[in-house]
Design a protein around this motif. Sequence first.
Motif, mmCIF file in Angstrom:
data_model
loop_
_atom_site.group_PDB
_atom_site.id
_atom_site.type_symbol
_atom_site.label_atom_id
_atom_site.label_comp_id
_atom_site.label_asym_id
_atom_site.label_seq_id
_atom_site.Cartn_x
_atom_site.Cartn_y
_atom_site.Cartn_z
ATOM 1 N N LYS A 1 0.815 -1.217 0.000
ATOM 2 C CA LYS A 1 0.000 0.000 0.000
ATOM 3 C C LYS A 1 0.851 1.270 0.000
ATOM 4 C CE LYS A 1 -3.984 0.184 1.887
ATOM 5 N NZ LYS A 1 -5.096 0.289 2.869
ATOM 6 N N CYS A 2 1.825 1.364 0.870
ATOM 7 C CA CYS A 2 2.612 2.603 0.965
ATOM 8 C C CYS A 2 4.004 2.473 0.373
ATOM 9 C CB CYS A 2 2.698 3.062 2.409
ATOM 10 S SG CYS A 2 3.733 2.011 3.466
ATOM 11 N N GLY A 3 4.420 1.232 0.074
ATOM 12 C CA GLY A 3 5.730 1.032 -0.534
ATOM 13 C C GLY A 3 6.889 1.019 0.436
ATOM 14 N N MET A 4 6.622 1.029 1.719
ATOM 15 C CA MET A 4 7.707 1.002 2.699
ATOM 16 C C MET A 4 8.552 -0.259 2.500
ATOM 17 S SD MET A 4 7.521 0.971 6.875
ATOM 18 C CE MET A 4 6.891 2.659 6.936
ATOM 19 N N PRO A 5 9.882 -0.110 2.485
ATOM 20 C CA PRO A 5 10.742 -1.281 2.270
ATOM 21 C C PRO A 5 10.477 -2.377 3.293
ATOM 22 C CG PRO A 5 12.004 0.745 2.069
ATOM 23 C CD PRO A 5 10.657 1.134 2.599
ATOM 24 N N GLY A 6 10.483 -3.597 2.817
ATOM 25 C CA GLY A 6 10.205 -4.742 3.673
ATOM 26 C C GLY A 6 11.430 -5.221 4.408
ATOM 27 N N GLY B 1 2.753 -2.342 9.418
ATOM 28 C CA GLY B 1 1.842 -2.171 10.547
ATOM 29 C C GLY B 1 0.907 -0.994 10.383
ATOM 30 N N ASP B 2 1.382 0.088 9.786
ATOM 31 C CA ASP B 2 0.544 1.272 9.607
ATOM 32 C C ASP B 2 -0.552 1.051 8.574
ATOM 33 O OD1 ASP B 2 2.062 2.646 11.464
ATOM 34 O OD2 ASP B 2 3.382 3.548 9.956
ATOM 35 N N CYS B 3 -0.313 0.180 7.596
ATOM 36 C CA CYS B 3 -1.286 -0.064 6.525
ATOM 37 C C CYS B 3 -2.124 -1.313 6.762
ATOM 38 C CB CYS B 3 -0.566 -0.187 5.182
ATOM 39 S SG CYS B 3 0.289 1.315 4.659
ATOM 40 N N ARG B 4 -1.934 -1.938 7.886
ATOM 41 C CA ARG B 4 -2.674 -3.163 8.199
ATOM 42 C C ARG B 4 -4.174 -2.891 8.197
ATOM 43 N NH1 ARG B 4 -2.339 -6.521 13.924
ATOM 44 N NH2 ARG B 4 -3.708 -8.266 13.292
ATOM 45 N N VAL B 5 -4.943 -3.802 7.597
ATOM 46 C CA VAL B 5 -6.395 -3.681 7.541
ATOM 47 C C VAL B 5 -7.028 -4.880 8.237
ATOM 48 C CG1 VAL B 5 -6.351 -2.357 5.384
ATOM 49 C CG2 VAL B 5 -6.476 -4.864 5.294
ATOM 50 N N PRO B 6 -8.300 -4.763 8.647
ATOM 51 C CA PRO B 6 -8.971 -5.917 9.250
ATOM 52 C C PRO B 6 -8.931 -7.119 8.313
ATOM 53 C CG PRO B 6 -10.263 -3.933 9.587
ATOM 54 C CD PRO B 6 -9.156 -3.555 8.651
ATOM 55 N N GLY B 7 -8.686 -8.273 8.871
ATOM 56 C CA GLY B 7 -8.604 -9.495 8.078
ATOM 57 C C GLY B 7 -7.196 -9.861 7.674
ATOM 58 N N SER B 8 -6.230 -9.003 7.993
ATOM 59 C CA SER B 8 -4.833 -9.313 7.680
ATOM 60 C C SER B 8 -4.356 -10.474 8.538
ATOM 61 C CB SER B 8 -3.940 -8.097 7.932
ATOM 62 O OG SER B 8 -4.303 -7.009 7.120
ATOM 63 N N VAL B 9 -3.439 -11.255 7.990
ATOM 64 C CA VAL B 9 -2.861 -12.376 8.729
ATOM 65 C C VAL B 9 -1.384 -12.093 8.959
ATOM 66 C CG1 VAL B 9 -4.510 -14.049 7.832
ATOM 67 C CG2 VAL B 9 -2.381 -13.637 6.588
#
Length: 255
Positions: free
Chosen positions: A171-176, A191-199
């Motif tokens: 979503k935001c492109g932050m390096p992994g 963590g900042d782009c986490r949405v409900p239903g994420s695993v």
Amino acid sequence: MAFVDYLLNKEGLDSACTVVQIFNEADRIITLLTRGHGRVRAVARGVRRTKSKFGARLEPFSHVDVQFFARGSELVGRGLPLCTQSETIAAYGGTIVTDYARYTAGTAMLETAERFTDHEGEPAVQQYLLLVGGLRTLARGEHAPHLVLDAFLLRSLAVNGYAPSFGDCAKCGMPGPSRFFSVASGGAVCGDCRVPGSVVPSPRALELLGALLTGDWETADACEPRYVREGSGLVSAYLHWHLERGLRSLRYVEQ
């Protein structure tokens, strides 16, 4: 256990084929995935006859060169073209159908290719080449069938515009590496782009999927079975999300 028969053809028409209808007891209507014309339906006369050499060349998972007769200037039109001749290039089915894991994986690959080419007459060169390569790899037994299948599914998603991310945030492109995974968001998310239903998958599972997508077979082949199973679950969920309904054949692979 009933599976739909599929076929892969080359150039003149190269395809994945499924029985759709029978004109008489010896004929079939087949669906072809072609290099230049995308998905095309055609009539194959006499393929069900016991002594038909023509039918023997149109066995499931075969790579063949086919000639057609069509009325008018367009192959895809109001009438169905007639398959008049077929020559075998590579009979991958000979080794695929003798092994349950290869057979179910191959069937799922072909159903996926058919689903991603649902508009007749539209070219699908990348999907065609991907399917040819996938069946060849599956037949040679170079890698575990479920790994070949997952690699094919991920690359099919990619060539159709749905490439998932397994490292940087989708979503935001932050390096992994990113900790979470969301099929609706396009893969790994921070963590900042986490949405409900994420695993929260294991890092090794995400590493495996990234390797399958990029063709890093050394990493994929060395992965532990538990991470392979976890990765397959993520691939299946991601594929179902974008196809909007599941694959019939995938349920047998998962068993």
